[in-house]
Design a protein around this motif. Structure first.
Motif, mmCIF file in Angstrom:
data_model
loop_
_atom_site.group_PDB
_atom_site.id
_atom_site.type_symbol
_atom_site.label_atom_id
_atom_site.label_comp_id
_atom_site.label_asym_id
_atom_site.label_seq_id
_atom_site.Cartn_x
_atom_site.Cartn_y
_atom_site.Cartn_z
ATOM 1 N N ASP A 2 19.809 -5.957 -1.411
ATOM 2 C CA ASP A 2 20.791 -6.522 -2.335
ATOM 3 C C ASP A 2 22.213 -6.374 -1.814
ATOM 4 O O ASP A 2 23.042 -7.260 -1.988
ATOM 5 N N ALA A 3 22.524 -5.263 -1.170
ATOM 6 C CA ALA A 3 23.882 -5.020 -0.671
ATOM 7 C C ALA A 3 24.257 -6.068 0.364
ATOM 8 O O ALA A 3 25.393 -6.557 0.368
ATOM 9 N N GLU A 4 23.363 -6.434 1.236
ATOM 10 C CA GLU A 4 23.664 -7.423 2.276
ATOM 11 C C GLU A 4 23.921 -8.801 1.675
ATOM 12 O O GLU A 4 24.787 -9.524 2.150
ATOM 13 N N LEU A 5 23.162 -9.152 0.638
ATOM 14 C CA LEU A 5 23.322 -10.467 0.014
ATOM 15 C C LEU A 5 24.654 -10.599 -0.732
ATOM 16 O O LEU A 5 25.159 -11.701 -0.905
ATOM 17 N N THR A 6 25.208 -9.490 -1.153
ATOM 18 C CA THR A 6 26.438 -9.530 -1.945
ATOM 19 C C THR A 6 27.667 -9.021 -1.180
ATOM 20 O O THR A 6 28.738 -8.888 -1.763
ATOM 21 N N ARG A 7 27.536 -8.741 0.098
ATOM 22 C CA ARG A 7 28.593 -8.123 0.907
ATOM 23 C C ARG A 7 29.955 -8.822 0.742
ATOM 24 O O ARG A 7 30.984 -8.171 0.611
#
Length: 149
Positions: A2-7
């Motif tokens: 999730d963190a990568e998708l919302t960076r």
């Protein structure tokens, strides 16, 4: 992950290597019930995306390196301002000393002229009254005028 998708929504920009600027970004935080049960809501139970360890909620949504940077810059500014004010005071004291050194002294009694007397003996233009006793203080001038009469 999730963190990568919302960076792009939370990742800050490096500011001169001192801190990250998060203007226009959202602090995305996550926690779990296990951490909340173990440490309570005031404990280091929150994980902010992009940071490697758990923090308290206040620490996670804050930017302590920027706050430290801002405090350091404020202290530097205050020091420069104090320095400047000291320079201004020294220059003003020097100007006052120079002015006092130029202040006329009465040839009759040796006292320094008052500001009013000093102004009265200064040339003020074509239409100004002529000062009869420019080298005497006000008291000595009055005595001299009385003696002359």
């Amino acid at each position: 992950m999730d963190a990568e998708l919302t960076r792009r929504h939370w990742q800050g920009h490096d500011y001169d290597g001192d801190f990250h600027m998060y203007d226009g970004k959202l602090p995305i935080v996550a926690t779990g019930m296990k951490h909340l049960q173990e440490h309570g809501p005031a404990g280091a139970v929150v994980r902010r995306f992009g940071r490697p360890h758990h923090q308290t909620l206040i620490e996670a949504i804050g930017n302590p390196r920027r706050e430290a940077y801002d405090a350091r810059k404020q202290a530097e500014y205050a020091a420069r301002r104090r320095e400047h004010q000291q320079e201004v005071r020294c220059i003003a004291a020097q100007h006052r000393a120079e002015r006092e050194a130029r202040r006329p002294v009465c040839v009759g009694c040796g006292t320094r002229f008052t500001d009013e007397r000093w102004k009265a003996i200064e040339p003020a233009g074509w239409g100004a009254r002529w000062e009869t006793h420019p080298h005497l203080c006000e008291n000595c001038k009055q005595r001299a005028i009385t003696t002359e009469r």
